[in-house]
Design an enzyme around this catalytic site. Sequence first.
Site, PDB file in Angstrom:
ATOM      1  N   HIS A  17       0.842  -1.205   0.000  1.00  0.00           N
ATOM      2  CA  HIS A  17       0.000   0.000   0.000  1.00  0.00           C
ATOM      3  C   HIS A  17       0.878   1.256   0.000  1.00  0.00           C
ATOM      4  CE1 HIS A  17      -3.081  -2.668   2.248  1.00  0.00           C
ATOM      5  NE2 HIS A  17      -3.582  -2.453   1.055  1.00  0.00           N
ATOM      6  N   LYS A  41     -15.816  -7.034   4.974  1.00  0.00           N
ATOM      7  CA  LYS A  41     -14.799  -7.821   5.671  1.00  0.00           C
ATOM      8  C   LYS A  41     -14.839  -7.515   7.168  1.00  0.00           C
ATOM      9  CE  LYS A  41     -11.581  -7.049   1.878  1.00  0.00           C
ATOM     10  NZ  LYS A  41     -10.348  -6.333   1.522  1.00  0.00           N
ATOM     11  N   ARG A  90      -2.412  -5.582  -8.578  1.00  0.00           N
ATOM     12  CA  ARG A  90      -1.316  -6.508  -8.289  1.00  0.00           C
ATOM     13  C   ARG A  90      -1.181  -7.590  -9.340  1.00  0.00           C
ATOM     14  NH1 ARG A  90      -3.660  -8.147  -2.792  1.00  0.00           N
ATOM     15  NH2 ARG A  90      -5.423  -7.836  -4.171  1.00  0.00           N
ATOM     16  N   SER A 128      -3.436  -7.981   2.862  1.00  0.00           N
ATOM     17  CA  SER A 128      -3.512  -7.873   4.325  1.00  0.00           C
ATOM     18  C   SER A 128      -3.864  -9.234   4.928  1.00  0.00           C
ATOM     19  CB  SER A 128      -4.542  -6.813   4.720  1.00  0.00           C
ATOM     20  OG  SER A 128      -4.154  -5.572   4.187  1.00  0.00           O
TER      21      SER A 128
END
Length: 162
Positions: A17, A41, A90, A128
């Site tokens: 990040h 989440k 990504r 994460s």
Amino acid sequence: MRVAIYPGTFDPVTNGHLDILKRASLLFNKVIVAIAIDNEKESLFKIEERKKFMEAVVKDIPNVEVESFDGLLMHFVQKKKAHAIIRGLRAVSDFEYEFQLALMNKKLEKNVETIFLMTSSEYAFLSSTIIKQVVSLNGNINGLVPEIVEIALKKKFNWEKA
Ligand code: COA
């Protein structure tokens, strides 16, 4: 004054990040990190902790501010009179979801662009979730997250060294 919003859950912020954020800060006059308070989440860190970590890691980047937001991202973007949303890509697997978000956001506000930055290759595998999983299993995450985050994660998962 060109302003961009970099949104995410940041549970917790990783060096991936940070890489995106540093590069975005060179492209805009101001970048506001927008930490989603509630997401689908379930987060490990409370919003106050996620914000504290982010503030600590961006303190040396003068044109980056940190805020939290609730509700629709585009409402926050409009409130801040921002011109763009920054997203990191990504892998190809990110594309479909990101494309959907970008198109929906464009539908909501046609004057705001979504700008994609390719994540640097050394962080392309990071998320994460994977970081949290590795720490929970006593794996080494050195160099993948800021030090303040590494310490907090080890504490959360009751590492003896923490
Ligand atoms: N390096 C390393 N990891 C990265 C990364 C990078 N450059 N970029 C993303 N990731 C990881 C994140 O850590 C995250 O990992 P996780 O899924 O294990 O938690 C994952 O990739 C996806 O993160 P991110 O792209 O930041 O998305 P998000 O799910 O955290 O946040 C919101 C998405 C909050 C921006 C989006 O849900 C939103 O806008 N919500 C508000 C409601 C709304 O407006 N909805 C309508 C949208 S059209």
